[in-house]
Design an enzyme around this catalytic site. Structure first.
Site, PDB file in Angstrom:
ATOM      1  N   ASP A   1       0.873  -1.167   0.000  1.00  0.00           N
ATOM      2  CA  ASP A   1       0.000   0.000   0.000  1.00  0.00           C
ATOM      3  C   ASP A   1       0.918   1.226   0.000  1.00  0.00           C
ATOM      4  O   ASP A   1       2.119   1.128   0.263  1.00  0.00           O
ATOM      5  CB  ASP A   1      -0.949  -0.008   1.205  1.00  0.00           C
TER       6      ASP A   1
HETATM    7  C1  BGC Z   1      -5.021   3.288   0.001  1.00  0.00           C
HETATM    8  C2  BGC Z   1      -5.041   2.299  -1.144  1.00  0.00           C
HETATM    9  C3  BGC Z   1      -4.850   3.020  -2.448  1.00  0.00           C
HETATM   10  C4  BGC Z   1      -3.556   3.794  -2.404  1.00  0.00           C
HETATM   11  C5  BGC Z   1      -3.262   4.549  -3.673  1.00  0.00           C
HETATM   12  C6  BGC Z   1      -3.829   4.191  -0.059  1.00  0.00           C
HETATM   13  O1  BGC Z   1      -3.998   5.246   0.837  1.00  0.00           O
HETATM   14  O2  BGC Z   1      -5.044   2.589   1.223  1.00  0.00           O
HETATM   15  O3  BGC Z   1      -6.268   1.597  -1.126  1.00  0.00           O
HETATM   16  O4  BGC Z   1      -4.847   2.095  -3.501  1.00  0.00           O
HETATM   17  O5  BGC Z   1      -3.626   4.742  -1.341  1.00  0.00           O
HETATM   18  O6  BGC Z   1      -4.102   5.632  -3.822  1.00  0.00           O
END
Ligand code: BGC
Length: 750
Positions: free
Chosen positions: A293
């Site tokens: 993530d």
């Molecule tokens: C989220 C993810 C997301 C990523 C990219 C993170 O804050 O938890 O679900 O894909 O950001 O935007």
């Protein structure tokens, strides 16, 4: 992730100048054509032979790659707003992640976009995306074909916008219904969530887009998500949150799995050997790659050895640091090769190399139709008394439409899932609707307007509900009152309470007291507590209903569509009945405990001592009555069940039964199959093991047959690290909700 607010329209900000400087530099370093992008045609190489397997093709490429090329594939190049890697790399398509390709070898770039209920960031990129109903609404359809269409639509729109990877496929279980991201997920049951996400991913990947399941694992609360350490015993984890991923991975062949922010059992999920290697890659034989993530990577050697293949969004640990670690022998090159091979293998397997996306105009009209059809299949009718629904336009003279912004739009879920509305936020002046991370976004799908068009000869009036007394006065004068009650939910927050925010509960009580023919339409992403439930005639859970939400809701209210959805999560009577009366919150930023977290020591703890008892399993085991049970949902017709037969076979158990539509309208019934395990298994009273959605005309009967995977009847034996069927008497239960299971049959299994 926090996005920057962007640069002003006039004048040149510092970041705009940095963009210009980087364009200039990039043009010097990478003259046109050297960067590969989706759409570039790969040159002819032996690995372009499509008769070879993805594994063979990936292995051939890895052999040709230099260390630097390998490292290019192991990390992203930054994300706008995330210093020091911003601004976006020059060839980024404007999504959350970008990995440059290797033109010399014909390997295209990976262009990633968030795409939970539609493609994100279309506003800032000057594009358009369909907002499907929230993922949880898709789950409420219990319809595998609808789930496939959900994924396929997102895949088509990603491709049309130049992306070849989705960051969608959220599948964290609703262990904690106050989790602000519940709307992005698929409910509380691992079999339902796993099978539904499997279908979404199949539809998506069939468009030749890399799919991704997230957030692995046990990222079941947003509060302190970067620091919280989740404690849960292994058996419970394997039978609940991890089982959802296991089924999802198996059903979909997802290209990627995104590891989550939190720690599990002391280690961050993105450097957790048990989760990434022992379970995901070894036990489940997941052949794809693990990406972190955004900013959830915490180390180089530890993460790499644990099984993290790719860092996002930048290269703090998997760029120059990784190169140094390889050169100094801290990370074996074989490990890097495995990371690279997995990424390439997924790219070959999903067709993103053989069939790169070509930009085009999104099919706006087709997308709206899909969004509406899925919304109609996902809206759950929770209460319908005194024949209040469906509304008969020919008999109604007056309708009061009440509720925040019900004159202009319907609310959507926020955070990285947010889809931008056409024309901007419906509650902003036209053209001034740029969306920001923390804004509550209303889609321009107006319940008031659509209801007016459905009942052209009735007087339809609107009241915002800001003053309950004035709304009640309007309701009193109308034949029927329709209240649209909304709650905003988002990534980065949890709810303190499941009650409707503000004065909406008071509003509903006041309106219902004035007019018993009151119907409440809920626009929420998770369960709601309803102190007013007994007072109203009807309740619909519309979730975040997407681009065509108002049309879908109106079609159900007026009976043009017969509701068929069932709840994918329990609606409890009160927060006091949840396994944890409160969500554990992170320590204060100035406290000593926080200093420990900042110093990299294990964060604050949450202990899921309810274990496998997630959702209905908890309420069943604890004998707690609920407001609306898992699997519950009404229809405008009625169904009866009969002729249950259970046939244990060598590998699977086959269940067959008959369902009859005993009412006067055609409809679709979700017939649910549960199993009670032998006492020796030590499990909660029952678990969902399968279902079938059956379409029936009035008076029609059909035989349904459900094949039960033996894993769904098993327990996870931690000592043997294997699923185990406990010999003994099993009861198979069939019916229309987890609390209406009239057909039962015992079967002895060995
Ligand atoms: C989220 C993810 C997301 C990523 C990219 C993170 O804050 O938890 O679900 O894909 O950001 O935007």
């Amino acid at each position: 992730m926090i996005l920057s607010a962007g640069t002003p329209c006039t004048g040149r900000s510092r970041s705009a100048m940095v963009v210009v400087a980087s364009i200039f530099l990039a043009c010097l370093l990478f003259p046109m054509g050297l960067q590969s992008r989706p759409g570039d045609k790969p040159a002819s190489h032996p690995w372009m032979n499509t008769t070879l397997s993805p594994d063979e093709r990936a292995a051939m490429v890895v052999k040709e790659m230099t260390l630097d090329e390998k490292i290019t594939l192991l990390h992203g190049t930054g994300m706008e707003g995330l210093s020091p890697m911003s601004p976006l790399a020059i060839h980024s398509n404007g999504g959350a992640g970008y990995v440059p390709g290797i033109p010399r070898l014909g390997i295209p770039a990976i262009q990633m976009s968030d795409a939970a209920y539609g493609v994100r960031s279309s506003g800032e990129n000057g594009r358009y995306s369909t907002a499907l109903p929230a993922d949880v609404a898709g789950a409420a359809s219990w319809d595998l074909e609808a789930a496939y269409e959900y994924g396929a639509l997102i895949g088509r729109e990603l491709r049309a916008q130049g992306y070849n990877m989705s960051l969608g496929g959220g599948i964290n279980l609703t262990r904690e219904p106050r989790d602000g991201r519940t709307f992005e997920y698929l409910g509380e049951d691992p079999v339902l969530a796993g099978k539904m996400v499997g279908s979404v991913m199949k539809g998506l990947q069939a468009q030749h887009v890399l799919g991704d399941l997230k957030h692995y694992a046990l990222n079941d609360q947003e509060s302190g998500r970067n620091a919280v350490n989740v404690n849960i015993d292994k058996r419970a984890a394997r039978e609940s949150d991890l089982l959802a991923f296991e089924i999802g991975v198996r059903e979909s062949n997802a290209a990627a799995v995104m590891c989550s922010y939190n720690r599990v059992g002391g280690d961050y999920a993105c450097e957790n050997r048990y989760l990434l290697t022992d379970v995901l890659k070894n036990d489940w034989k997941f052949p794809g790659f693990v990406l972190s993530d955004w900013q959830a990577t915490h180390s180089t050697a530890k993460a790499s050895a644990a099984g993290l293949d790719h860092e996002e969004p930048g290269e703090i640990f998997y760029g120059a640091e990784m190169k140094k670690a390889v050169e100094s022998g801290k990370v074996p090159i074989a490990e890097v090769d495995d990371h690279v091979r997995r990424i390439l293998r997924s790219m070959f397997a999903c067709g993103v190399i053989d069939d790169p996306p070509e930009k085009g105009v999104v099919d706006v009209i087709g997308g709206l139709d899909v969004a509406q059809t899925i919304a109609e299949q996902g809206i759950v009718l929770l209460k319908n008394e005194r024949g209040v629904l469906p509304l008969d336009a020919s008999k109604i003279h007056s309708i009061a439409v009440i509720g925040p912004h019900a004159d202009v739009g319907m609310i959507s879920g926020g955070g990285s899932a947010q889809v931008d509305p056409p024309g901007g936020n419906a509650i902003m002046p036209p053209g001034k609707g740029r969306t920001h991370w923390d804004d509550q976004i209303w889609f321009p799908t107006s319940p008031f307007k659509v209801i007016r068009s459905k009942a052209p000869s009735a007087t339809v009036q609107y009241d915002s509900g800001a003053d309950p007394a004035s709304a009640a006065a309007l309701a009193k004068s109308a034949d029927v009152a329709l209240i649209f009650a909304a709650r905003w939910e988002s990534e980065g927050m949890d709810l303190d309470s499941l009650a409707l925010p503000g004065k909406q509960s008071e509003l509903i009580a006041a309106v219902a007291a004035a007019n018993p023919r009151t119907v409440v339409v809920l626009e929420t992403g998770t369960a709601v507590t309803m102190p007013w439930a007994d007072q109203v005639g009807g309740i619909l859970e519309a979730w975040y209903a997407g681009s065509r939400g108002a049309e879908a809701v109106a079609n159900i209210l007026f009976g043009e569509v017969n509701p068929s959805a069932k709840l994918p999560m329990t609606f409890p009577k009160s927060e006091a009945d949840l396994p944890h009366p409160e969500i554990v919150k992170p320590p204060h930023r100035l406290s000593d405990d926080w200093k420990k977290i900042a110093a990299g020591l294990p964060g604050f703890q949450t202990t899921y001592d309810e274990g496998v008892k997630v959702g209905y399993k908890w309420y069943d085991a604890e004998n707690k009555p609920v407001l609306f049970p898992f699997g519950y949902g009404l229809s405008y017709t009625t169904y009866s069940y009969s002729k249950l037969a259970v046939a244990p076979g060598k590998d699977v158990v086959r269940v067959s039964f008959s369902v009859t539509n005993t009412g006067k309208r055609p409809g679709a019934e979700v017939a649910e199959v549960y199993a009670s395990l032998p006492t020796a298994a030590g499990e909660p009273p029952k678990r969902l093991v399968g279902w079938s959605k059956i379409r029936l005309n009035a008076g029609e009967s059909k035989e349904a047959s459900v094949v039960i995977d033996p894993k769904y009847l098993s327990i996870f034996n931690v000592d043997k690290n294997a699923w185990q069927l406990i010999p003994g008497d099993y009861t198979i239960l069939v019916g229309g909700s987890s609390q209406s299971l009239l057909l039962k049959e015992s079967v002895s299994l060995k």
